[in-house]
Design a protein around this motif. Structure first.
Motif, mmCIF file in Angstrom:
data_model
loop_
_atom_site.group_PDB
_atom_site.id
_atom_site.type_symbol
_atom_site.label_atom_id
_atom_site.label_comp_id
_atom_site.label_asym_id
_atom_site.label_seq_id
_atom_site.Cartn_x
_atom_site.Cartn_y
_atom_site.Cartn_z
ATOM 1 N N GLY A 148 0.808 -1.166 -0.032
ATOM 2 C CA GLY A 148 0.020 0.060 0.077
ATOM 3 C C GLY A 148 0.888 1.184 -0.014
ATOM 4 O O GLY A 148 1.835 1.486 -0.758
ATOM 5 N N GLN A 149 0.591 2.188 0.959
ATOM 6 C CA GLN A 149 1.512 3.249 1.108
ATOM 7 C C GLN A 149 2.520 3.200 2.025
ATOM 8 O O GLN A 149 3.296 4.122 2.368
ATOM 9 C CB GLN A 149 0.575 4.506 1.629
ATOM 10 N N SER A 150 2.759 1.863 2.574
ATOM 11 C CA SER A 150 3.844 1.748 3.482
ATOM 12 C C SER A 150 4.746 0.508 2.800
ATOM 13 O O SER A 150 4.440 0.218 1.869
ATOM 14 C CB SER A 150 3.195 1.462 4.888
ATOM 15 N N ALA A 151 5.618 0.298 3.790
ATOM 16 C CA ALA A 151 6.668 -0.957 3.421
ATOM 17 C C ALA A 151 6.713 -1.834 4.548
ATOM 18 O O ALA A 151 6.634 -1.408 5.712
ATOM 19 C CB ALA A 151 8.028 -0.368 3.029
ATOM 20 N N THR A 152 7.026 -3.037 4.142
ATOM 21 C CA THR A 152 7.039 -4.045 5.171
ATOM 22 C C THR A 152 8.253 -5.138 5.022
ATOM 23 O O THR A 152 8.533 -5.131 4.004
ATOM 24 C CB THR A 152 5.697 -4.823 5.409
ATOM 25 N N VAL A 153 8.603 -5.742 5.951
ATOM 26 C CA VAL A 153 9.770 -6.712 5.992
ATOM 27 C C VAL A 153 9.337 -8.089 6.306
ATOM 28 O O VAL A 153 8.641 -8.039 7.442
ATOM 29 C CB VAL A 153 10.947 -6.321 6.711
ATOM 30 N N GLU A 154 9.600 -9.082 5.600
ATOM 31 C CA GLU A 154 8.921 -10.291 6.025
ATOM 32 C C GLU A 154 9.939 -11.047 7.039
ATOM 33 O O GLU A 154 11.036 -11.000 6.725
ATOM 34 C CB GLU A 154 9.056 -11.501 5.009
ATOM 35 N N VAL A 155 9.519 -11.414 8.192
ATOM 36 C CA VAL A 155 10.235 -11.857 9.173
ATOM 37 C C VAL A 155 9.488 -13.532 9.411
ATOM 38 O O VAL A 155 8.282 -13.753 9.661
ATOM 39 C CB VAL A 155 9.916 -11.206 10.466
ATOM 40 N N THR A 156 10.272 -14.430 9.482
ATOM 41 C CA THR A 156 10.050 -15.792 9.537
ATOM 42 C C THR A 156 10.119 -16.195 10.829
ATOM 43 O O THR A 156 11.177 -16.072 11.579
ATOM 44 C CB THR A 156 10.967 -16.948 8.542
ATOM 45 N N ILE A 157 9.092 -16.875 11.507
ATOM 46 C CA ILE A 157 9.180 -17.291 13.087
ATOM 47 C C ILE A 157 8.847 -18.619 13.008
ATOM 48 O O ILE A 157 7.871 -19.373 12.216
ATOM 49 C CB ILE A 157 7.894 -16.553 13.615
ATOM 50 N N ASP A 158 9.531 -19.422 13.692
ATOM 51 C CA ASP A 158 9.341 -20.900 13.791
ATOM 52 C C ASP A 158 8.553 -21.012 15.051
ATOM 53 O O ASP A 158 8.650 -20.350 16.054
ATOM 54 C CB ASP A 158 10.883 -21.504 14.279
ATOM 55 N N PHE A 159 7.605 -22.017 14.873
ATOM 56 C CA PHE A 159 6.777 -22.451 16.210
ATOM 57 C C PHE A 159 7.737 -23.219 17.175
ATOM 58 O O PHE A 159 8.591 -24.134 16.822
ATOM 59 C CB PHE A 159 6.002 -23.438 15.910
ATOM 60 N N ASP A 160 7.519 -22.874 18.481
ATOM 61 C CA ASP A 160 8.260 -23.886 19.606
ATOM 62 C C ASP A 160 7.883 -25.130 19.663
ATOM 63 O O ASP A 160 8.536 -26.407 19.836
ATOM 64 C CB ASP A 160 8.206 -23.161 20.975
ATOM 65 N N SER A 161 6.536 -25.161 19.094
ATOM 66 C CA SER A 161 5.744 -26.528 19.161
ATOM 67 C C SER A 161 4.781 -26.533 18.141
ATOM 68 O O SER A 161 4.237 -25.675 18.130
ATOM 69 C CB SER A 161 5.182 -27.122 20.641
ATOM 70 N N GLN A 162 4.965 -27.343 17.198
ATOM 71 C CA GLN A 162 4.176 -27.295 15.991
ATOM 72 C C GLN A 162 2.618 -27.390 16.367
ATOM 73 O O GLN A 162 2.137 -28.173 16.980
ATOM 74 C CB GLN A 162 4.510 -28.540 15.116
ATOM 75 N N PRO A 163 1.814 -26.567 15.946
ATOM 76 C CA PRO A 163 0.316 -26.462 16.513
ATOM 77 C C PRO A 163 -0.419 -27.657 15.755
ATOM 78 O O PRO A 163 -0.141 -27.920 14.642
ATOM 79 C CB PRO A 163 -0.069 -25.031 15.996
ATOM 80 N N ALA A 164 -1.464 -28.096 16.414
ATOM 81 C CA ALA A 164 -2.320 -28.982 15.861
ATOM 82 C C ALA A 164 -3.815 -28.225 15.272
ATOM 83 O O ALA A 164 -4.047 -27.273 15.706
ATOM 84 C CB ALA A 164 -2.886 -29.874 16.811
ATOM 85 N N ASP A 165 -4.120 -28.753 14.163
ATOM 86 C CA ASP A 165 -5.299 -28.384 13.496
ATOM 87 C C ASP A 165 -5.385 -26.953 13.077
ATOM 88 O O ASP A 165 -6.280 -26.113 13.277
ATOM 89 C CB ASP A 165 -6.550 -28.725 14.507
ATOM 90 N N VAL A 166 -4.012 -26.564 12.766
ATOM 91 C CA VAL A 166 -4.024 -25.294 12.073
ATOM 92 C C VAL A 166 -3.510 -25.476 10.676
ATOM 93 O O VAL A 166 -2.543 -25.637 10.179
ATOM 94 C CB VAL A 166 -3.115 -24.435 12.935
#
Length: 449
Positions: A336-354
């Motif tokens: 849009g009118q701003s800028a973003t930076v992609e940040v990758t985040i690991d789960f400490d424990s893989q979520p279920a049913d997501v």
């Protein structure tokens, strides 16, 4: 005609004794000027009277009744530990996403899955049909049978030839034995003078020819054995080639069943029943749900605070999870009118049913501060628009301007305007926010938690 009457004389004498001032005449006053003067005077008198009335009312009427707050909550300004966070929206994404492609061309005869289905390694995605591959497999089968027949014939011919030559060698060996015996007998008879030497020479020549014939048969047998072995070996290789072709045809047939190479969830399908899937064409996309991450879009103005390894709180539409920053993209993307930076985040424990592509909201903990003056959040913040508070002073509460800062959990930072230990009303100010000072009933207050 001149009059000499006494009155006239007295008049003249009087005029001589009195000094007259010249009369200067100005513009005559009109009636409109007098009207304006009268109106002005009236307004002045009226204003005086109104002012006097107002003053009398203020002096004689009782003062404004003070507001008394009898039921309220309060909190004391206290020190607390704050964790500053950078918040951002994100999306749950799989680390590993596989495009399942058709190994061979064929028409889609059957779909075995739908988007959102869970699959295991080897589960069928769809079944293709290919008359060409079926025909190719049948031809390969015929080639195998023909090659096996040729191999069997080569082996049979080899055996028959070797058997025949073996019999001939046995006969030749017997001929040599017989020729040698005849030559011996004739040599004894020659010594006895019973036969001429010519017969002995003929016997010796016959024995030599028999031996030469035996050697020729043995050479022929050796050559036949080598030739037969070569023929059998060639026929056997042809059988192997035909079988390899059959295996390839059968493998192609088996690949008409397109299977999932990984365990995961089907994200989308690239074919429909009846359509033709080309070799190498995309049939489905399967995500490895055992390796999910969050791709967060952090504003470029905040990303300087984010580093790898920082803890993260993750909101998954009501479900809570924790994680760790894995990677910060090296460049920003326009949004849009701003800028973003992609940040990758690991789960400490893989979520279920997501499921993949689910929305997420992250709070990246970028800094910890100790000894931060704070108050619990409450209704007072909304009713005051975070601009002022009521500080309890004995049986009164006085409005005071304040400046708030960041929010952490149920606490809000007090930047300016309050001192540690001061007590602040934390319930709503809506009924008295226009008053600088109110009365409070000490017994009606209870401390907010």
């Amino acid at each position: 005609m001149t009059s000499n009457s006494p009155d006239t004389e007295n008049s003249d004498a009087g005029r001589e004794g009195v000094k007259y001032r010249p009369i200067v005449t100005g513009p005559a006053r009109t009636s409109s000027s007098r009207t304006r003067r009268d109106i002005g005077m009236f307004i002045f008198v009226l204003a005086v009277l109104v002012g006097a009335a107002v003053l009398a009312v203020r002096l004689l009427s009782p003062g404004e009744k003070p507001y008394t707050l009898s039921n309220y909550t309060f909190a004391e300004v206290r020190s607390a530990d704050f964790i500053d966070s950078v918040t951002a929206p994100g999306t749950v994404a799989p680390v590993n996403t596989v495009d399942v492609r058709a190994a061979v061309s064929g028409a889609v005869a059957q779909l075995n899955v739908a988007p959102g289905d869970e699959v295991k390694v080897g589960d069928p995605i769809c079944v293709l049909q290919s008359p060409e591959l079926v025909a190719h497999r049948e031809e390969a089968r015929r080639q195998v049978l023909a090659a096996e027949d040729a191999l069997a014939k080569a082996k049979l011919d080899s055996v028959q030839l070797e058997e025949r030559l073996g019999r001939e060698i046995v006969a030749s060996e017997q001929a040599v034995v017989d020729a040698a015996a005849r030559r011996g007998d004739l040599e004894e008879l020659f010594e006895a003078g019973a036969v001429p030497r010519s017969q002995v020479d003929e016997a010796r020549s016959a024995e030599s020819q028999a031996r030469m014939s035996l050697e020729a048969k043995q050479s022929e047998l050796d050559a036949a054995v080598r030739s037969n072995a070569l023929s059998v070996d060639t026929a056997a290789r042809q059988v192997n080639v035909a079988k390899d072709a059959l295996r390839a045809a059968e493998d192609a047939i088996s690949r008409l069943v397109v299977r999932s190479p990984i365990r995961g969830k089907v994200l989308e399908l690239g074919v429909v029943p009846g359509a033709t899937a080309s070799q190498g064409g995309n049939v489905a996309q399967v995500a490895d749900t055992g390796s999910l991450v969050v791709k967060a879009k952090v504003p470029s103005t905040d990303v300087r605070l984010v580093t790898v390894g920082q803890p993260v709180s993750i909101n998954l539409g009501g479900k809570r999870a924790t994680g760790t920053v894995r990677n910060v993209a090296p460049k920003a993307e326009a949004s849009g009118q701003s800028a973003t930076v992609e940040v990758t985040i690991d789960f400490d424990s893989q979520p279920a049913d997501v499921p993949p592509n689910s929305a997420a909201f992250v709070e990246i903990q970028v800094r910890k501060r100790t000894g931060v003056q704070s108050l619990p959040r409450g209704p007072y913040l909304g009713s005051s628009r975070e601009m002022f508070v009521y500080v309890i002073e004995g049986s009164s509460a006085v409005q005071r301007d304040v400046r708030f800062g960041s929010v952490f959990g149920n606490l809000i930072e007090v930047v300016d305007g309050l001192s540690p230990g001061e007590r602040v009303i934390t319930s709503s100010y809506e009924e008295f926010k226009d008053r600088r000072k109110i009365k409070v009933v000490p017994e009606g207050g209870r401390e907010a938690r």
